[in-house]
Write a protein that holds these residues in place. Structure first.
Motif, PDB file in Angstrom:
ATOM      1  N   VAL A  23      -3.725   8.203   0.743  1.00  0.00           N
ATOM      2  CA  VAL A  23      -2.667   7.189   0.401  1.00  0.00           C
ATOM      3  C   VAL A  23      -1.148   7.460   1.058  1.00  0.00           C
ATOM      4  O   VAL A  23      -0.521   6.523   1.547  1.00  0.00           O
ATOM      5  CB  VAL A  23      -2.177   7.540  -1.520  1.00  0.00           C
ATOM      6  CG1 VAL A  23      -1.128   6.659  -1.754  1.00  0.00           C
ATOM      7  CG2 VAL A  23      -3.472   6.897  -2.007  1.00  0.00           C
ATOM      8  N   SER A  24      -0.853   8.843   1.325  1.00  0.00           N
ATOM      9  CA  SER A  24       0.458   9.131   2.182  1.00  0.00           C
ATOM     10  C   SER A  24       0.356   8.540   3.629  1.00  0.00           C
ATOM     11  O   SER A  24       1.255   8.136   4.023  1.00  0.00           O
ATOM     12  CB  SER A  24       0.409  10.640   1.924  1.00  0.00           C
ATOM     13  OG  SER A  24       0.742  10.958   0.766  1.00  0.00           O
ATOM     14  N   THR A  25      -1.101   8.477   4.125  1.00  0.00           N
ATOM     15  CA  THR A  25      -1.319   8.158   5.490  1.00  0.00           C
ATOM     16  C   THR A  25      -0.905   6.497   5.523  1.00  0.00           C
ATOM     17  O   THR A  25       0.198   6.055   6.318  1.00  0.00           O
ATOM     18  CB  THR A  25      -2.457   8.377   6.145  1.00  0.00           C
ATOM     19  OG1 THR A  25      -2.766   9.761   5.829  1.00  0.00           O
ATOM     20  CG2 THR A  25      -2.702   7.801   7.381  1.00  0.00           C
ATOM     21  N   ILE A  26      -1.124   5.807   4.508  1.00  0.00           N
ATOM     22  CA  ILE A  26      -0.776   4.428   4.518  1.00  0.00           C
ATOM     23  C   ILE A  26       0.611   4.183   4.108  1.00  0.00           C
ATOM     24  O   ILE A  26       1.080   3.447   4.941  1.00  0.00           O
ATOM     25  CB  ILE A  26      -1.752   3.809   3.082  1.00  0.00           C
ATOM     26  CG1 ILE A  26      -3.202   4.003   3.707  1.00  0.00           C
ATOM     27  CG2 ILE A  26      -1.450   2.455   2.976  1.00  0.00           C
ATOM     28  CD1 ILE A  26      -4.190   3.468   2.449  1.00  0.00           C
ATOM     29  N   VAL A  27       1.283   4.831   3.345  1.00  0.00           N
ATOM     30  CA  VAL A  27       2.527   4.825   3.192  1.00  0.00           C
ATOM     31  C   VAL A  27       3.307   5.212   4.249  1.00  0.00           C
ATOM     32  O   VAL A  27       4.463   4.544   4.756  1.00  0.00           O
ATOM     33  CB  VAL A  27       3.263   5.575   1.838  1.00  0.00           C
ATOM     34  CG1 VAL A  27       4.458   5.780   1.649  1.00  0.00           C
ATOM     35  CG2 VAL A  27       2.162   5.138   0.659  1.00  0.00           C
ATOM     36  N   ALA A  28       2.956   6.293   5.036  1.00  0.00           N
ATOM     37  CA  ALA A  28       3.571   6.562   6.296  1.00  0.00           C
ATOM     38  C   ALA A  28       3.434   5.555   7.249  1.00  0.00           C
ATOM     39  O   ALA A  28       4.444   5.205   8.029  1.00  0.00           O
ATOM     40  CB  ALA A  28       3.306   7.881   6.770  1.00  0.00           C
ATOM     41  N   THR A  29       2.437   4.904   7.350  1.00  0.00           N
ATOM     42  CA  THR A  29       2.277   3.774   8.314  1.00  0.00           C
ATOM     43  C   THR A  29       3.204   2.686   8.041  1.00  0.00           C
ATOM     44  O   THR A  29       3.873   2.217   9.028  1.00  0.00           O
ATOM     45  CB  THR A  29       0.795   3.234   8.392  1.00  0.00           C
ATOM     46  OG1 THR A  29       0.046   4.619   8.734  1.00  0.00           O
ATOM     47  CG2 THR A  29       0.503   2.355   9.348  1.00  0.00           C
ATOM     48  N   TRP A  30       3.228   2.392   6.671  1.00  0.00           N
ATOM     49  CA  TRP A  30       4.297   1.201   6.309  1.00  0.00           C
ATOM     50  C   TRP A  30       5.642   1.633   6.534  1.00  0.00           C
ATOM     51  O   TRP A  30       6.455   0.975   7.240  1.00  0.00           O
ATOM     52  CB  TRP A  30       4.113   1.322   4.836  1.00  0.00           C
ATOM     53  CG  TRP A  30       5.142   0.406   4.285  1.00  0.00           C
ATOM     54  CD1 TRP A  30       5.115  -0.853   4.305  1.00  0.00           C
ATOM     55  CD2 TRP A  30       6.453   0.935   3.650  1.00  0.00           C
ATOM     56  NE1 TRP A  30       6.588  -1.522   3.492  1.00  0.00           N
ATOM     57  CE2 TRP A  30       7.069  -0.236   3.248  1.00  0.00           C
ATOM     58  CE3 TRP A  30       6.927   2.114   3.332  1.00  0.00           C
ATOM     59  CZ2 TRP A  30       8.452  -0.259   2.894  1.00  0.00           C
ATOM     60  CZ3 TRP A  30       8.084   2.122   2.810  1.00  0.00           C
ATOM     61  CH2 TRP A  30       8.696   0.950   2.453  1.00  0.00           C
ATOM     62  N   GLY A  31       6.303   2.921   6.421  1.00  0.00           N
ATOM     63  CA  GLY A  31       7.437   3.355   6.890  1.00  0.00           C
ATOM     64  C   GLY A  31       7.717   3.304   8.332  1.00  0.00           C
ATOM     65  O   GLY A  31       8.498   2.804   8.678  1.00  0.00           O
ATOM     66  N   ALA A  32       6.723   3.546   9.328  1.00  0.00           N
ATOM     67  CA  ALA A  32       7.082   3.445  10.391  1.00  0.00           C
ATOM     68  C   ALA A  32       7.140   2.151  11.014  1.00  0.00           C
ATOM     69  O   ALA A  32       7.946   1.583  11.778  1.00  0.00           O
ATOM     70  CB  ALA A  32       5.697   4.065  11.505  1.00  0.00           C
TER      71      ALA A  32
END
Length: 193
Positions: free
Chosen positions: A124-133
């Protein structure tokens, strides 16, 4: 007891004495550098026509007390505030994701019950971090479109603004003309003067 036995260092044993005090090679080099800089400053001052000091002490102090750093102009302009906020958010999300991934890996290696929840949260954090980038990139593009590119002669934003201004001026002129015609008593009437 001599001063050699008091200090007890091999560096000071063979050091020369200046005014009854032993001087190390490092101190001597620093003093020589300071004197050399002061001599250069006095020579420069004489060539520039500035009167030389009697002892050269002021010049030496001026050379010795140099500023710690020199301000240089920034090579790149500062990021706009919305883009900067998005970038900071993105960095924090990526750091948190990396920490979670490391904890998930270590829990998996240790066979802990916490491994499964940590793996799920890492995904889940990987998806959120990708969204942040991606958010940083989108925010930067939106800001550039709204506020224009850096003002340069070849800037497309400048030309677009100029065209919009021209169109607004023409629209206002057309409205004024229509108002004038309406006030005079309707369209199509010509004034005889």
């Amino acid at each position: 007891m001599g001063s050699d036995t008091v200090t007890g260092t091999a560096e000071r044993r063979g050091a020369p004495r200046v005014g009854g005090v032993q001087v190390t090679a490092r101190q001597e080099a620093a003093a020589t550098d300071r004197d050399h800089l002061a001599d250069e400053a006095e020579t420069t001052a004489r060539e520039a026509g500035v009167p030389a000091h009697k002892e050269g002490r002021d010049v030496r102090e001026q050379q010795y007390y140099r500023p710690l750093w020199v301000e240089e102009p920034a090579r790149r302009r500062r990021l706009p505030d919305p883009v900067r906020t998005a970038a900071v958010r993105s960095v924090l999300l990526i750091a948190l994701t990396l920490i979670q991934a490391m904890v998930a890996f270590l829990c998996t290696m240790a066979g802990s019950w916490l491994a499964f929840p940590m793996v799920i949260s890492s995904v889940v954090s990987t998806i959120v971090a990708t969204w942040g980038a991606l958010d940083v990139w989108v925010t930067r593009q939106v800001w550039s479109q709204r506020n224009g590119v850096v003002s340069m002669p070849s800037s497309t934003a400048r030309a677009l603004r100029r065209e919009r201004r021209r169109a607004r001026r023409q629209a206002r002129a057309a409205e004024r003309t229509q108002e004038r015609i309406r006030r005079r008593g309707g369209a199509g009437q010509l004034s005889h003067s």
